[in-house]
Design an enzyme around this catalytic site. Structure first.
Site, mmCIF file in Angstrom:
data_model
loop_
_atom_site.group_PDB
_atom_site.id
_atom_site.type_symbol
_atom_site.label_atom_id
_atom_site.label_comp_id
_atom_site.label_asym_id
_atom_site.label_seq_id
_atom_site.Cartn_x
_atom_site.Cartn_y
_atom_site.Cartn_z
ATOM 1 N N ASP A 122 0.861 -1.191 0.000
ATOM 2 C CA ASP A 122 0.000 0.000 0.000
ATOM 3 C C ASP A 122 0.890 1.232 0.000
ATOM 4 O OD1 ASP A 122 -2.504 -1.334 0.110
ATOM 5 O OD2 ASP A 122 -2.317 -1.601 2.265
ATOM 6 N N ASP A 140 -7.240 -1.249 -4.452
ATOM 7 C CA ASP A 140 -8.275 -0.869 -3.485
ATOM 8 C C ASP A 140 -9.201 0.192 -4.060
ATOM 9 O OD1 ASP A 140 -7.022 -2.597 -1.673
ATOM 10 O OD2 ASP A 140 -5.848 -0.980 -0.773
#
Length: 165
Positions: A122, A140
């Protein structure tokens, strides 16, 4: 002679684009950042290299490793169901097909990352003063946009059903 109508499978190109862009951006981050290194881009945004062994918001992150396999199987199962729904859909169902394709691309990209690394990379870090939203990635975003499109489509289809009554 009957012509075969085009199915929603024609939207899988969108899944491939999401998959490629997500893995490319993760590769760029891992090659150029140390773990937890952060670069401020805007007053409310950093690029920050983080690892997530769980799911959304690090759900199940600290559970001994079994969750890796659970999330891999879950991504494959969800993607298989959505591919089946794409096959059943007409290509004219653009909103719903786009939503399914975005979710498939995001789910498979995070799954590939998890299978290869044991975690998901991330890097988008939005914040306000001391409060930081959980760090996330391109996959995401695709999943969230896909879910949003499904919600929008359900309202749109609800209006069509109400108009027919």
């Amino acid at each position: 002679m009957m012509t075969k109508s085009k199915t929603g499978l024609s939207f899988l190109w969108l899944s491939a684009v999401v998959f490629f862009i997500d893995l490319l951006t993760k590769y760029i981050v891992t090659q150029n950042f140390e773990l937890y290194e952060s670069v401020n881009i805007l007053p409310i945004f950093n690029l920050t290299y983080a690892r997530n062994t769980g799911a959304a918001f690090s759900f199940l992150a600290e559970h001994g490793g079994w969750q890796k396999y659970f999330f891999i199987v879950l991504a494959l199962a969800v993607s298989a169901v959505l591919v089946h729904l794409l096959r059943k859909n007409s290509a004219r169902q653009k909103l719903q097909n786009s939503a399914y394709a975005l979710i498939i691309g995001g789910a498979l990209a995070n799954m590939a990352d998890r299978a290869y690394n044991g975690f998901v990379v991330d890097f988008f870090d939005f914040f306000w003063r001391e409060w930081h939203y959980p760090v996330f990635n391109v996959a995401d975003i695709a999943i969230c946009v896909g879910v949003g499109l499904l919600i929008l489509d359900s309202f749109k289809n609800g209006e069509k059903k109400a108009d027919k009554q």
